[in-house]
Design a protein around this motif. Sequence first.
Motif, PDB file in Angstrom:
ATOM      1  N   LEU A   1      37.440  21.434  68.337  1.00 53.37           N
ATOM      2  CA  LEU A   1      38.004  21.212  69.643  1.00 53.37           C
ATOM      3  C   LEU A   1      38.084  22.543  70.186  1.00 53.37           C
ATOM      4  O   LEU A   1      38.747  22.398  71.670  1.00 53.37           O
ATOM      5  CB  LEU A   1      39.414  20.938  69.375  1.00 53.37           C
ATOM      6  N   SER A   2      37.667  23.602  69.814  1.00 54.70           N
ATOM      7  CA  SER A   2      37.791  24.763  70.481  1.00 54.70           C
ATOM      8  C   SER A   2      36.403  25.299  71.522  1.00 54.70           C
ATOM      9  O   SER A   2      35.442  24.391  71.247  1.00 54.70           O
ATOM     10  CB  SER A   2      37.903  26.067  69.334  1.00 54.70           C
ATOM     11  N   THR A   3      36.441  26.272  72.004  1.00 51.98           N
ATOM     12  CA  THR A   3      35.203  26.689  73.147  1.00 51.98           C
ATOM     13  C   THR A   3      33.938  27.124  72.120  1.00 51.98           C
ATOM     14  O   THR A   3      33.077  27.290  72.527  1.00 51.98           O
ATOM     15  CB  THR A   3      35.555  27.573  74.028  1.00 51.98           C
ATOM     16  N   ARG A   4      34.199  27.229  70.950  1.00 51.61           N
ATOM     17  CA  ARG A   4      33.482  28.276  69.640  1.00 51.61           C
ATOM     18  C   ARG A   4      32.773  26.912  69.060  1.00 51.61           C
ATOM     19  O   ARG A   4      32.140  26.956  67.815  1.00 51.61           O
ATOM     20  CB  ARG A   4      34.222  28.832  68.907  1.00 51.61           C
ATOM     21  N   ALA A   5      32.852  25.387  69.442  1.00 45.99           N
ATOM     22  CA  ALA A   5      32.566  24.672  68.576  1.00 45.99           C
ATOM     23  C   ALA A   5      30.709  24.726  68.490  1.00 45.99           C
ATOM     24  O   ALA A   5      30.526  24.150  67.484  1.00 45.99           O
ATOM     25  CB  ALA A   5      32.647  22.981  69.231  1.00 45.99           C
TER      26      ALA A   5
END
Length: 854
Positions: A588-592
């Motif tokens: 769910l993060s921007t690092r997915a």
Amino acid sequence: MAGSNSSFLDKVLGRIERLDTQGLHTVVERLARERSFLETLFNAIEDGVLVVDEGGHVLYFNDAATRLLGLLPDTTEGQPIGRILPQVDWSAVAKVDRAGGPGVVRHEFEVRYPQARFVRLYIAPLDGEKAGSSGMALILHDATEARQKTFEAIESERVQALTLLAASVAHEIGNPLNALHIHMQLIERELRKMKDGHTKQAKPKGLLGRKRAIPPEGFDLSDNVERLETFVGVAKGEIARLDYIITQFLQAIRPTEPKFKPGSLNEVVNATLELLGPELDNRGIQVETNLLKQLPQGPIDAGQIKQVLVNLIKNAMQAMTRGGTLILQTGRAKEGVWVSVGDNGMGIPSDKVNKIFEPFFTTKEKGTGLGLMIVQRIVRDHGGRIELESHFEDDYESYSMVKATVLIVDDEKPTREGLRAALEDRFDVYVAEDASAAMRLLEEEHFDVLLTDLRLPQEDGMKLIARAKSLPKPPVCILMTAYGSEEVAVEAMKRGADDYIAKGRMQIDELELRIARALRQQNLEAENVSLRQQLDHKYKLEHIIGEAPVMKEILETVRQVAPSKATVLILGESGTGKELIAKAIHQLSTRARGPLVTVHCAALPTNLLESELFGHEKGAFTGAHERRIGRFEQAQGGTLFLDEIGEIDATIQVKLLRFLGERTFERVGSNKTLTADVRLVAATNRDLHQMVKEGKFREDLYFRLTVVPITLPPLRERSEDVPLLANAFLREFAKENEKRVAEIKPDAMLALTRHTWPGNVRELRTAIEHGVVLCRGESISVRDLPATVRAGAEGNTKTKPVLDDNVTVKEAEKDAILRALKEADGNRSEAAKNLGISRRTLHRKLHHYHLEGF
């Protein structure tokens, strides 16, 4: 025959053996030898062979057919041929005239699996009387190499013809084109002199020193200078385009030999992006890169590879006429390295994909059809190959090929019409002179952008923006004003404006850029909402099952913390799902798009754990025969999950503390300081706070880790989730074991809800798998559960209910609670103990069943 094709002969031989009462054994052995000979001969054929019966089902096939088509031998015999070869038009095959002979049909198609191959198919009907059965014989010939050689021969011929043409073009057009370019520069110089007022009025001279006629009276030449400059700009643009075409021709016929030097493909990619960065920004295109850090260097011509990337990226840019995403990746191949250029544009129609590298073929309105041919040649000169994958969307044009719509609202006609002229090449522009007219347009159809002046008749631009933002599909709103101030900007943003620009200093390029950025941001926000919905569905916050209030609160915390950069510490007993929460935070993060790297700290001794996390240099310790890249470097751009972090010793704690503070570390055996862009998520079943008091865990590290702590409750404290989890595991293991187990009987469910689950969700999962495997029917009963679960249910006779098969789980649970309270004389603590649940859980269940008065 091959694989299962021998089954028919096996049956025949079996029947003969059963009838062998008069020495038929010799005949059987001879037939077996004949079968073996035919099978060997059949499989020795290099071309694929399929035999199909009159009903269109496969009778026989050889090994070459299975390899070429990626068939599974055990599942091919008896299959309809249309399912195996869907690329063939079988309705046309059925029309073959069998009366006049074999009537061979030829067909060509492409196979994508197990690898991309071009297949030439020959279909011949079988004569029923001669062949023993009616049907078809299919011969599949791998014509990939032959087809490639044909294309290369055609390309060679075209290039030879092109050489003669280009040489003539270069000579006949190149020289006059150069002269035109020089004279255009002279014209520009003279226009600048006129504009600056440096020319003499007395005896004006022409551009080449010749005397020039004096303009007639009343004719103001200065008024026309700007128009002339525009015309010159157009002419220079067309000259540049002609020059580009000539250059493409010359590159096509006289390719420069590559000058190989050791070089980094990643550096070439970054240099190309730096070169094209302004154009990408101006078009509102987002760039995503995923470059392999340890990419080996090799002999390349950096200039030529840069030319390849520029060409491919510009093609991608032209496919994304309304923003979009450009994705560049590099990686390691078996015999070298690779780079991919991807975009989310509309793609190329399937009937044009195979022609894309042919000379003179282009899908662009003004293309030469030579760019990709040159790209292919450069790649081949480097000993590589170029592959194209395209997903064409027929309805894409309705979205991406339509210009963004802009509504300009200004009561000054010159400004209004000037902005229309400036923006209409790139956008679909509408204009309105006041707020009322603008609202009528906004209510009639959707606009992507509202560009409005602050001062308008009757109603100002801020009120118009507020009304526009209340629409079901609000536009991007940009406020223009000649009365710019900080206060106005702040107020505009409060009213919902997405951007703000001062008219007095307005530059058209800047305005276009701001509109493009605002549209890109709007698209990204929409994509983020969609992505969040997809991920919520994928991970439940979906696979994390729980309806208990405490779980709902935890899942909401996960949603909030995931997009941030904060370090997260997940606490809880073993088996409560800490790793599942860590995965959800990452996804769910921007690092997915980056890696999620997991390290189980308790599984390794200290010296190995340090090397595992931070890496080591060759010779750093005994057995370090080569450099090792640690998990921090492997997790670059992603998330590092340290499970059981309470088990690390003081040495690792110090290094970890330094990384969290400075984002730096060193490999074991090295003094070189490295950095890593990594988000840290940790988990433990230990009480770190108590460990700090005991001096076993650093207090400063503890505070660094607990920026956002998430504590998962044991399953015994959320027993209302047991039925949900149990049924989810039931579906999973029923499918995995191919059993028709559809439900858990009430007596079994009651046993599950009363068990204390010391192993938490992991133990429950194992118990359900046990029940599915041992279940004799379509329902799991209490006898199918593990002995530990049964013992818990049978050991407490005080509250053991007598259940009817028709009683629901909820009714059984409610009845059990009432019995327990009655037997405990209303003592809730004792009732909870007898039920095998916590007092807190009992309170929640009493509230759920409206039994607070008991």
